[in-house]
Design a protein around this motif. Sequence first.
Motif, short mmCIF file in Angstrom:
data_model
loop_
_atom_site.label_atom_id
_atom_site.label_comp_id
_atom_site.label_asym_id
_atom_site.label_seq_id
_atom_site.Cartn_x
_atom_site.Cartn_y
_atom_site.Cartn_z
N ILE A 5 0.28 -4.70 1.25
CA ILE A 5 0.21 -3.27 1.57
C ILE A 5 -0.61 -3.05 2.83
O ILE A 5 -0.16 -2.39 3.77
CB ILE A 5 -0.39 -2.48 0.38
CG1 ILE A 5 0.53 -2.58 -0.83
CG2 ILE A 5 -0.65 -1.04 0.78
CD1 ILE A 5 -0.09 -2.08 -2.13
N LEU A 6 -1.80 -3.62 2.87
CA LEU A 6 -2.67 -3.45 4.03
C LEU A 6 -2.01 -3.97 5.30
O LEU A 6 -2.02 -3.29 6.34
CB LEU A 6 -4.02 -4.14 3.80
CG LEU A 6 -5.00 -4.10 4.96
CD1 LEU A 6 -5.37 -2.67 5.34
CD2 LEU A 6 -6.26 -4.90 4.61
N GLU A 7 -1.45 -5.16 5.23
CA GLU A 7 -0.86 -5.75 6.44
C GLU A 7 0.35 -4.97 6.94
O GLU A 7 0.54 -4.81 8.14
CB GLU A 7 -0.49 -7.22 6.19
CG GLU A 7 -1.69 -8.11 5.90
CD GLU A 7 -2.77 -8.06 6.97
OE1 GLU A 7 -2.44 -8.06 8.18
OE2 GLU A 7 -3.96 -8.02 6.60
N GLY A 14 0.66 -0.37 14.53
CA GLY A 14 0.62 -1.13 15.78
C GLY A 14 -0.56 -2.08 15.87
O GLY A 14 -0.89 -2.55 16.96
N LEU A 15 -1.20 -2.37 14.74
CA LEU A 15 -2.32 -3.31 14.72
C LEU A 15 -1.82 -4.68 14.30
O LEU A 15 -0.94 -4.80 13.46
CB LEU A 15 -3.39 -2.84 13.73
CG LEU A 15 -4.02 -1.48 13.99
CD1 LEU A 15 -4.88 -1.07 12.82
CD2 LEU A 15 -4.82 -1.51 15.28
N THR A 16 -2.40 -5.70 14.88
CA THR A 16 -2.01 -7.06 14.50
C THR A 16 -2.75 -7.47 13.24
O THR A 16 -3.82 -6.94 12.92
CB THR A 16 -2.34 -8.06 15.63
OG1 THR A 16 -3.75 -8.02 15.89
CG2 THR A 16 -1.59 -7.72 16.90
N ASP A 23 -10.06 -2.57 8.77
CA ASP A 23 -9.56 -2.81 7.42
C ASP A 23 -10.22 -1.92 6.37
O ASP A 23 -9.53 -1.33 5.54
CB ASP A 23 -9.70 -4.27 7.02
CG ASP A 23 -8.64 -5.16 7.64
OD1 ASP A 23 -7.86 -4.67 8.49
OD2 ASP A 23 -8.59 -6.35 7.28
N GLN A 24 -11.53 -1.81 6.39
CA GLN A 24 -12.22 -1.00 5.37
C GLN A 24 -11.84 0.47 5.46
O GLN A 24 -11.62 1.13 4.45
CB GLN A 24 -13.73 -1.20 5.44
CG GLN A 24 -14.18 -2.58 5.01
CD GLN A 24 -13.64 -2.97 3.65
OE1 GLN A 24 -13.80 -2.25 2.66
NE2 GLN A 24 -12.97 -4.10 3.57
N GLN A 25 -11.72 0.97 6.67
CA GLN A 25 -11.31 2.36 6.87
C GLN A 25 -9.87 2.56 6.38
O GLN A 25 -9.58 3.52 5.66
CB GLN A 25 -11.42 2.72 8.34
CG GLN A 25 -11.15 4.16 8.65
CD GLN A 25 -11.34 4.47 10.13
OE1 GLN A 25 -11.50 3.59 10.96
NE2 GLN A 25 -11.31 5.75 10.46
N LEU A 26 -8.98 1.64 6.73
CA LEU A 26 -7.58 1.73 6.31
C LEU A 26 -7.45 1.61 4.79
O LEU A 26 -6.66 2.33 4.18
CB LEU A 26 -6.75 0.66 7.00
CG LEU A 26 -6.56 0.83 8.51
CD1 LEU A 26 -5.87 -0.38 9.10
CD2 LEU A 26 -5.81 2.11 8.82
N ILE A 27 -8.23 0.73 4.19
CA ILE A 27 -8.20 0.57 2.73
C ILE A 27 -8.59 1.88 2.06
O ILE A 27 -7.96 2.31 1.09
CB ILE A 27 -9.10 -0.60 2.28
CG1 ILE A 27 -8.44 -1.93 2.67
CG2 ILE A 27 -9.39 -0.54 0.79
CD1 ILE A 27 -9.35 -3.15 2.53
N GLY A 28 -9.59 2.55 2.58
CA GLY A 28 -10.00 3.84 2.03
C GLY A 28 -8.88 4.87 2.13
O GLY A 28 -8.61 5.61 1.17
N TYR A 29 -8.21 4.92 3.27
CA TYR A 29 -7.10 5.86 3.45
C TYR A 29 -5.93 5.51 2.53
O TYR A 29 -5.32 6.39 1.93
CB TYR A 29 -6.64 5.87 4.90
CG TYR A 29 -7.63 6.45 5.88
CD1 TYR A 29 -8.51 7.48 5.52
CD2 TYR A 29 -7.70 5.98 7.18
CE1 TYR A 29 -9.42 8.00 6.43
CE2 TYR A 29 -8.60 6.51 8.10
CZ TYR A 29 -9.44 7.52 7.71
OH TYR A 29 -10.34 8.04 8.61
N ILE A 49 -6.54 -0.74 -3.77
CA ILE A 49 -6.53 -2.04 -3.14
C ILE A 49 -7.93 -2.34 -2.60
O ILE A 49 -8.72 -1.42 -2.37
CB ILE A 49 -5.47 -2.15 -2.01
CG1 ILE A 49 -5.85 -1.31 -0.79
CG2 ILE A 49 -4.09 -1.74 -2.53
CD1 ILE A 49 -5.01 -1.62 0.43
N HIS A 50 -8.22 -3.63 -2.42
CA HIS A 50 -9.53 -4.04 -1.91
C HIS A 50 -9.41 -4.93 -0.68
O HIS A 50 -10.39 -5.09 0.05
CB HIS A 50 -10.32 -4.78 -3.00
CG HIS A 50 -10.51 -3.94 -4.23
ND1 HIS A 50 -11.44 -2.95 -4.31
CD2 HIS A 50 -9.85 -3.92 -5.41
CE1 HIS A 50 -11.37 -2.37 -5.48
NE2 HIS A 50 -10.41 -2.94 -6.18
N ASP A 51 -8.23 -5.50 -0.48
CA ASP A 51 -8.01 -6.39 0.64
C ASP A 51 -6.51 -6.56 0.84
O ASP A 51 -5.72 -5.82 0.26
CB ASP A 51 -8.69 -7.75 0.40
CG ASP A 51 -8.31 -8.37 -0.93
OD1 ASP A 51 -7.17 -8.17 -1.41
OD2 ASP A 51 -9.16 -9.06 -1.52
#
Length: 112
Positions: A5-7, A14-16, A23-29, A49-51
């Motif tokens: 999910i995160l990847e 557009g992030l590699t 990652d932590q900010q995106l995981i929160g969102y 999710i956590h990672d």
Amino acid sequence: MVDSILESVKLDLGLTGDCTDFDQQLIGYINSVFFVLWQMGLTAKPLEIHDSASVWTDIDTKVSEFNLIKTYVSQKVRYMFDPPVSGSAMESLNAVIKELETRLYWYAEYER
């Protein structure tokens, strides 16, 4: 196809994959969007999710069409993480999100 999910959200933004700065900010969102999906009645419980180990099939959903959920999650995260600067682009993104929400509601009702 990326199952994480995160990847996959990172790719949509557009992030590699090797860029972990956000990652932590995106995981929160992402977790916030999963809570919204639960409030909409589309999941049995909110996924957290956590990672990057969490995959799309971890979602306990009433909607069998994962592409709608994937697109919705990515667009909502985009709105929170990297909102458009121009007003017309913001309106366009909001319209896409609202249409996806409507279709998800409809799909969930149709599937029941």
